[in-house]
Design a protein around this motif. Structure first.
Motif, PDB file in Angstrom:
ATOM      1  N   SER A 208      29.762   2.988  -4.140  1.00 36.55           N
ATOM      2  CA  SER A 208      28.480   2.286  -4.107  1.00 36.55           C
ATOM      3  C   SER A 208      27.401   3.272  -3.678  1.00 36.55           C
ATOM      4  O   SER A 208      27.654   4.242  -2.957  1.00 36.55           O
ATOM      5  CB  SER A 208      28.533   1.088  -3.162  1.00 36.55           C
ATOM      6  OG  SER A 208      28.796   1.496  -1.840  1.00 36.55           O
ATOM      7  N   THR A 209      26.215   3.014  -4.173  1.00 32.21           N
ATOM      8  CA  THR A 209      25.037   3.786  -3.799  1.00 32.21           C
ATOM      9  C   THR A 209      23.876   2.798  -3.836  1.00 32.21           C
ATOM     10  O   THR A 209      24.098   1.599  -3.966  1.00 32.21           O
ATOM     11  CB  THR A 209      24.822   4.988  -4.747  1.00 32.21           C
ATOM     12  OG1 THR A 209      23.754   5.796  -4.248  1.00 32.21           O
ATOM     13  CG2 THR A 209      24.508   4.555  -6.160  1.00 32.21           C
ATOM     14  N   SER A 210      22.668   3.265  -3.701  1.00 34.52           N
ATOM     15  CA  SER A 210      21.553   2.332  -3.775  1.00 34.52           C
ATOM     16  C   SER A 210      20.507   2.830  -4.745  1.00 34.52           C
ATOM     17  O   SER A 210      20.446   4.022  -5.071  1.00 34.52           O
ATOM     18  CB  SER A 210      20.938   2.105  -2.391  1.00 34.52           C
ATOM     19  OG  SER A 210      20.381   3.297  -1.885  1.00 34.52           O
TER      20      SER A 210
ATOM     21  N   ARG B  78       3.589  -0.102 -14.646  1.00 31.72           N
ATOM     22  CA  ARG B  78       3.295   1.105 -15.434  1.00 31.72           C
ATOM     23  C   ARG B  78       4.517   2.018 -15.374  1.00 31.72           C
ATOM     24  O   ARG B  78       4.611   2.915 -14.537  1.00 31.72           O
ATOM     25  CB  ARG B  78       2.067   1.816 -14.877  1.00 31.72           C
ATOM     26  CG  ARG B  78       0.780   1.045 -15.064  1.00 31.72           C
ATOM     27  CD  ARG B  78      -0.367   1.738 -14.372  1.00 31.72           C
ATOM     28  NE  ARG B  78      -0.642   3.051 -14.949  1.00 31.72           N
ATOM     29  CZ  ARG B  78      -1.458   3.947 -14.398  1.00 31.72           C
ATOM     30  NH1 ARG B  78      -2.074   3.659 -13.258  1.00 31.72           N
ATOM     31  NH2 ARG B  78      -1.663   5.109 -14.968  1.00 31.72           N
ATOM     32  N   LEU B  79       5.467   1.758 -16.253  1.00 31.62           N
ATOM     33  CA  LEU B  79       6.745   2.460 -16.231  1.00 31.62           C
ATOM     34  C   LEU B  79       6.742   3.649 -17.175  1.00 31.62           C
ATOM     35  O   LEU B  79       6.234   3.572 -18.293  1.00 31.62           O
ATOM     36  CB  LEU B  79       7.876   1.503 -16.631  1.00 31.62           C
ATOM     37  CG  LEU B  79       8.036   0.258 -15.769  1.00 31.62           C
ATOM     38  CD1 LEU B  79       9.113  -0.641 -16.341  1.00 31.62           C
ATOM     39  CD2 LEU B  79       8.378   0.655 -14.338  1.00 31.62           C
ATOM     40  N   THR B  80       7.333   4.742 -16.713  1.00 39.03           N
ATOM     41  CA  THR B  80       7.482   5.935 -17.534  1.00 39.03           C
ATOM     42  C   THR B  80       8.953   6.311 -17.584  1.00 39.03           C
ATOM     43  O   THR B  80       9.512   6.767 -16.576  1.00 39.03           O
ATOM     44  CB  THR B  80       6.678   7.123 -16.950  1.00 39.03           C
ATOM     45  OG1 THR B  80       5.301   6.753 -16.852  1.00 39.03           O
ATOM     46  CG2 THR B  80       6.828   8.357 -17.820  1.00 39.03           C
ATOM     47  N   PRO B  81       9.632   6.110 -18.738  1.00 39.07           N
ATOM     48  CA  PRO B  81      11.023   6.562 -18.851  1.00 39.07           C
ATOM     49  C   PRO B  81      11.051   8.093 -18.896  1.00 39.07           C
ATOM     50  O   PRO B  81      10.250   8.718 -19.595  1.00 39.07           O
ATOM     51  CB  PRO B  81      11.501   5.975 -20.186  1.00 39.07           C
ATOM     52  CG  PRO B  81      10.415   5.078 -20.659  1.00 39.07           C
ATOM     53  CD  PRO B  81       9.163   5.457 -19.942  1.00 39.07           C
ATOM     54  N   ILE B  82      11.959   8.684 -18.148  1.00 40.05           N
ATOM     55  CA  ILE B  82      12.030  10.138 -18.009  1.00 40.05           C
ATOM     56  C   ILE B  82      13.422  10.608 -18.404  1.00 40.05           C
ATOM     57  O   ILE B  82      14.412   9.881 -18.246  1.00 40.05           O
ATOM     58  CB  ILE B  82      11.692  10.532 -16.552  1.00 40.05           C
ATOM     59  CG1 ILE B  82      10.238  10.138 -16.258  1.00 40.05           C
ATOM     60  CG2 ILE B  82      11.879  12.011 -16.306  1.00 40.05           C
ATOM     61  CD1 ILE B  82       9.870  10.153 -14.816  1.00 40.05           C
ATOM     62  N   THR B  83      13.515  11.825 -18.911  1.00 39.65           N
ATOM     63  CA  THR B  83      14.788  12.321 -19.439  1.00 39.65           C
ATOM     64  C   THR B  83      15.828  12.605 -18.365  1.00 39.65           C
ATOM     65  O   THR B  83      17.020  12.599 -18.648  1.00 39.65           O
ATOM     66  CB  THR B  83      14.571  13.594 -20.273  1.00 39.65           C
ATOM     67  OG1 THR B  83      13.882  14.564 -19.464  1.00 39.65           O
ATOM     68  CG2 THR B  83      13.767  13.293 -21.521  1.00 39.65           C
ATOM     69  N   GLY B  84      15.416  12.883 -17.140  1.00 43.23           N
ATOM     70  CA  GLY B  84      16.392  13.186 -16.098  1.00 43.23           C
ATOM     71  C   GLY B  84      15.772  13.156 -14.716  1.00 43.23           C
ATOM     72  O   GLY B  84      14.539  13.191 -14.558  1.00 43.23           O
ATOM     73  N   THR B  85      16.627  13.103 -13.701  1.00 48.74           N
ATOM     74  CA  THR B  85      16.165  13.019 -12.315  1.00 48.74           C
ATOM     75  C   THR B  85      15.321  14.230 -11.930  1.00 48.74           C
ATOM     76  O   THR B  85      14.274  14.095 -11.284  1.00 48.74           O
ATOM     77  CB  THR B  85      17.377  12.888 -11.372  1.00 48.74           C
ATOM     78  OG1 THR B  85      18.106  11.703 -11.722  1.00 48.74           O
ATOM     79  CG2 THR B  85      16.949  12.791  -9.926  1.00 48.74           C
ATOM     80  N   GLU B  86      15.758  15.420 -12.319  1.00 45.63           N
ATOM     81  CA  GLU B  86      15.009  16.640 -11.973  1.00 45.63           C
ATOM     82  C   GLU B  86      13.585  16.572 -12.508  1.00 45.63           C
ATOM     83  O   GLU B  86      12.622  16.873 -11.799  1.00 45.63           O
ATOM     84  CB  GLU B  86      15.727  17.865 -12.536  1.00 45.63           C
ATOM     85  CG  GLU B  86      15.005  19.173 -12.262  1.00 45.63           C
ATOM     86  CD  GLU B  86      15.709  20.386 -12.847  1.00 45.63           C
ATOM     87  OE1 GLU B  86      15.096  21.467 -12.844  1.00 45.63           O
ATOM     88  OE2 GLU B  86      16.864  20.247 -13.304  1.00 45.63           O
ATOM     89  N   HIS B  87      13.448  16.162 -13.748  1.00 47.92           N
ATOM     90  CA  HIS B  87      12.127  16.056 -14.374  1.00 47.92           C
ATOM     91  C   HIS B  87      11.271  15.038 -13.632  1.00 47.92           C
ATOM     92  O   HIS B  87      10.076  15.259 -13.375  1.00 47.92           O
ATOM     93  CB  HIS B  87      12.298  15.663 -15.847  1.00 47.92           C
ATOM     94  CG  HIS B  87      11.038  15.673 -16.639  1.00 47.92           C
ATOM     95  ND1 HIS B  87      10.902  15.012 -17.830  1.00 47.92           N
ATOM     96  CD2 HIS B  87       9.830  16.251 -16.402  1.00 47.92           C
ATOM     97  CE1 HIS B  87       9.685  15.179 -18.294  1.00 47.92           C
ATOM     98  NE2 HIS B  87       9.013  15.929 -17.456  1.00 47.92           N
ATOM     99  N   GLY B  88      11.878  13.903 -13.260  1.00 43.08           N
ATOM    100  CA  GLY B  88      11.146  12.868 -12.536  1.00 43.08           C
ATOM    101  C   GLY B  88      10.642  13.343 -11.187  1.00 43.08           C
ATOM    102  O   GLY B  88       9.501  13.057 -10.791  1.00 43.08           O
TER     103      GLY B  88
ATOM    104  N   GLY C 258      15.376   5.984  -8.613  1.00 39.76           N
ATOM    105  CA  GLY C 258      16.665   6.437  -9.131  1.00 39.76           C
ATOM    106  C   GLY C 258      17.772   6.114  -8.142  1.00 39.76           C
ATOM    107  O   GLY C 258      17.521   5.553  -7.077  1.00 39.76           O
ATOM    108  N   THR C 259      18.985   6.480  -8.496  1.00 39.52           N
ATOM    109  CA  THR C 259      20.096   6.232  -7.579  1.00 39.52           C
ATOM    110  C   THR C 259      20.035   7.244  -6.439  1.00 39.52           C
ATOM    111  O   THR C 259      19.684   8.410  -6.638  1.00 39.52           O
ATOM    112  CB  THR C 259      21.448   6.342  -8.296  1.00 39.52           C
ATOM    113  OG1 THR C 259      21.575   7.646  -8.857  1.00 39.52           O
ATOM    114  CG2 THR C 259      21.571   5.295  -9.396  1.00 39.52           C
ATOM    115  N   SER C 260      20.384   6.795  -5.255  1.00 40.63           N
ATOM    116  CA  SER C 260      20.322   7.672  -4.080  1.00 40.63           C
ATOM    117  C   SER C 260      21.162   8.922  -4.276  1.00 40.63           C
ATOM    118  O   SER C 260      20.739  10.031  -3.954  1.00 40.63           O
ATOM    119  CB  SER C 260      20.801   6.914  -2.835  1.00 40.63           C
ATOM    120  OG  SER C 260      19.900   5.912  -2.486  1.00 40.63           O
TER     121      SER C 260
END
Length: 200
Positions: free
Chosen positions: A69-71, A116-126, A140-142
């Protein structure tokens, strides 16, 4: 990810005890799910515990063993910004980023069409967009977000704005392997702490 190594060992041992070979193949979230549903692969190592309820027509069977589990966590460059719940976000005009293809996060975020949602390709980019001021929040996930933050050299300090919900991961098998689900659950539980691993 630290979970990847643990999962590989866990599943290899559990399937070996059942007399099966095991290989884990990493795929992007949506592709992995598509292959499991189509029977190209035999299942998914960790999907949210409600996937079967939310996708009743999917040919996947949940294995009754909680792996981890994570959050779902919100991050900001503003140390004073706190997110109590997703419902409260609709009261603000925040620019919010989240990783495209992450099924649980995407499904939850898309329930709020006024955001105002922006889908992003990956966590690093976000995280880089958040640090550069192009986003007000990144969700994102913890486990993946904290790991990426530890590896990045960001020009701006980022702060946790709050944990939004707990995500619980269970294995899923393609329905053609339904007869194996109970025995697999038993083998996995022998090798896991009660409630599975916790990642924050």
């Amino acid at each position: 990810m630290p979970l990847h190594e643990r999962l590989t060992t866990l599943y290899a041992e559990a399937f070996d005890a059942l007399g099966y070979d095991f290989q884990m193949h990493y795929r992007p979230n949506q592709r992995s799910l598509m292959e499991a549903r189509a029977g190209v692969t035999d299942g998914e190592c960790a999907r949210t515990d409600t996937y079967d309820q939310d996708n009743a027509s999917a040919p996947l069977v949940r294995v009754d063993a909680q792996i981890a589990s994570t959050s779902l966590e919100a991050w900001s460059s503003d140390p004073d910004l706190k997110v109590v719940s997703l419902n409260r976000l609709v009261e603000h005009d925040y620019r919010i980023g989240y990783v495209r293809g992450h099924v649980a996060v995407s499904a939850l975020m898309e329930r709020y069409p006024t955001l105002r949602l922006t889908p992003i390709t990956g966590t690093e980019h976000g995280l880089k967009m958040l640090s550069a001021g192009r986003l007000d929040l990144f969700i994102g996930t913890s486990i993946s977000t904290r790991q990426e933050m530890a590896a990045l050299q960001l020009p701006t300090t980022l702060y946790s704005a709050g944990h939004l919900m707990v995500l619980r991961g269970h294995p899923y098998l393609n329905e053609k392997h339904e007869a194996l689900a109970k025995r697999l659950a038993e083998e996995l539980k022998k090798r896991l702490p009660e409630g599975g691993w916790r990642f924050e």
